[in-house]
Design an enzyme around this catalytic site. Structure first.
Site, PDB file in Angstrom:
ATOM      1  CG  ASP A  10      -5.306  -8.487  27.668  1.00  0.00           C
ATOM      2  OD1 ASP A  10      -5.940  -7.663  28.350  1.00  0.00           O
ATOM      3  OD2 ASP A  10      -4.965  -9.605  28.115  1.00  0.00           O
ATOM      4  CB  SER A  11      -2.969  -6.076  30.680  1.00  0.00           C
ATOM      5  OG  SER A  11      -3.788  -7.174  31.023  1.00  0.00           O
ATOM      6  CE1 TYR A  42      -0.836  -2.925  30.873  1.00  0.00           C
ATOM      7  CE2 TYR A  42      -2.730  -2.277  29.554  1.00  0.00           C
ATOM      8  CZ  TYR A  42      -1.373  -2.492  29.664  1.00  0.00           C
ATOM      9  OH  TYR A  42      -0.558  -2.284  28.576  1.00  0.00           O
ATOM     10  N   GLY A  43      -5.051  -4.037  35.950  1.00  0.00           N
ATOM     11  CA  GLY A  43      -6.250  -3.864  36.781  1.00  0.00           C
ATOM     12  C   GLY A  43      -6.011  -3.297  38.161  1.00  0.00           C
ATOM     13  CB  CYS A  73      -7.216  -4.998  28.185  1.00  0.00           C
ATOM     14  SG  CYS A  73      -6.853  -4.769  29.921  1.00  0.00           S
ATOM     15  CD  GLU A 152      -1.907 -14.507  34.309  1.00  0.00           C
ATOM     16  OE1 GLU A 152      -0.716 -14.767  34.249  1.00  0.00           O
ATOM     17  OE2 GLU A 152      -2.491 -13.769  33.479  1.00  0.00           O
ATOM     18  CB  CYS A 184     -11.908  -9.768  34.101  1.00  0.00           C
ATOM     19  SG  CYS A 184     -10.150 -10.138  34.261  1.00  0.00           S
ATOM     20  CB  THR A 185      -8.951 -10.962  29.559  1.00  0.00           C
ATOM     21  OG1 THR A 185      -8.134 -10.598  30.686  1.00  0.00           O
ATOM     22  CG2 THR A 185      -9.038  -9.824  28.590  1.00  0.00           C
ATOM     23  CG  HIS A 186      -7.276 -13.546  33.442  1.00  0.00           C
ATOM     24  ND1 HIS A 186      -6.992 -12.461  32.642  1.00  0.00           N
ATOM     25  CD2 HIS A 186      -6.087 -14.090  33.787  1.00  0.00           C
ATOM     26  CE1 HIS A 186      -5.679 -12.336  32.530  1.00  0.00           C
ATOM     27  NE2 HIS A 186      -5.105 -13.314  33.218  1.00  0.00           N
TER      28      HIS A 186
HETATM   29  N1  DGL Z   1      -6.678  -8.065  31.028  1.00  0.00           N
HETATM   30  C1  DGL Z   1      -7.114  -7.523  32.305  1.00  0.00           C
HETATM   31  C2  DGL Z   1      -8.603  -7.144  32.182  1.00  0.00           C
HETATM   32  O1  DGL Z   1      -9.323  -7.662  31.359  1.00  0.00           O
HETATM   33  C3  DGL Z   1      -6.923  -8.510  33.444  1.00  0.00           C
HETATM   34  C4  DGL Z   1      -5.485  -8.667  33.875  1.00  0.00           C
HETATM   35  C5  DGL Z   1      -4.859  -7.363  34.356  1.00  0.00           C
HETATM   36  O2  DGL Z   1      -5.223  -6.857  35.442  1.00  0.00           O
HETATM   37  O3  DGL Z   1      -4.028  -6.856  33.642  1.00  0.00           O
HETATM   38  O4  DGL Z   1      -9.066  -6.317  32.927  1.00  0.00           O
END
Ligand code: DGL
Length: 273
Positions: A10-11, A42-43, A73, A152, A184-186
């Site tokens: 993941d990022s 990454y987004g 991710c 976060e 999205c992971t979050h």
């Molecule tokens: N892990 C990214 C995603 O699931 C979220 C955080 C990022 O932007 O890196 O898209």
């Protein structure tokens, strides 16, 4: 049987929401996790850069002996899944297709909202998979970039978070979606806020579906592990001040085996946390 690890990247540490579910469904699997915390987010980055980062992440996990790779991710899956699959000697799955399959199963009207980072939503990756699997479905994407920082920060039930979620989701509510796909992971950590605002619609968090798909795949390929308990080894490209506190929120268990790694020198002298 094959006790080599499943590689997950993941990022950052948000992908530990996917690891949490893999560990619940496949407790015997060894897992090696790479969170590219030095280069996140990454987004908000460009397609070319995320493809390059994703290939480097893949190479690192292969150097750790991964037998199967999960791109946890959503941003990376959106733009780099195909190229990683083409270049990788072991099978690779992403997080988009399993979530889309589930959303199509639970949606009555076929009118489905998807929320994610700007890269994920503007890439059109969700539309592509939805229309491939169900030509009649209507998918409405909405980028929600601020939600990543709020999670976060640990503002999971903060008035500011409720306000921002409401502003992001109101248009989807007005469009009459009956299912919301968390791309999205979050976002699984904000499920309670989403439910309060969106009411009785269906919510899809793909981490469960990805883990089920991984389980079916490992079984089909006859590479399930027979280890008595699966180990989790975590590599991060940067160890920020509060990575443990945030990471454990995603993982749902203590983060013990964590090292910092430099992808340029994958395999050489990793620094123990
Ligand atoms: N892990 C990214 C995603 O699931 C979220 C955080 C990022 O932007 O890196 O898209």
């Amino acid at each position: 049987m094959n006790n080599a690890p499943v590689g997950v990247f993941d990022s950052g540490i948000g992908g530990l929401t996917v690891v949490r579910e893999i560990r619940r469904i496949l407790p015997h699997e060894n897992i090696v996790y790479l969170g590219d915390t030095a280069r996140l987010p990454y987004g908000t980055k460009s397609v070319d850069v995320i493809i390059q980062y994703s290939l480097e992440n893949m190479a690192f996990l292969l150097s750790r002996g991964a037998k199967y790779i999960v791109i946890a991710c959503y941003s990376s899956t959106s733009v780099a899944l195909e190229i990683v699959q083409q270049r990788c000697p072991v099978p690779v799955i992403g997080v988009i297709r399993p979530g889309v399959k589930r959303a199509l199963k639970v949606s009555g009207s076929g009118k489905i909202g998807v929320i994610g980072t700007s890269l994920t939503i503007y890439s059109g990756a969700y539309e592509k998979v939805f229309h491939e699997l169900s030509a009649g479905s209507e998918v409405i994407g909405r980028p929600c970039p601020l939600l990543v920082s709020l999670v976060e920060e640990g503002w999971l039930d903060h008035p500011a978070t409720r306000l921002i979620v409401e502003s992001y989701l109101k248009p989807l509510q007005e469009d009459g979606i009956d299912t919301l796909l968390l791309g999205c992971t979050h976002f699984p950590l904000l499920m309670e806020v989403f439910k309060k605002i969106m009411g009785t619609i269906q919510f899809v968090d793909a981490s469960h579906e990805v883990s089920k798909e991984l389980s079916r795949e490992l079984e089909r390929l006859d590479i399930l592990s027979d280890a008595s308990t699966g180990d989790l080894v975590i590599y991060l490209t940067d160890l920020s001040m509060n990575f443990k506190e945030i990471g454990e929120r995603f993982l749902g268990e203590p983060m013990t085996n964590v090292s910092r790694v430099s992808l340029k020198k994958a395999g050489e002298g990793n620094k123990k946390a």
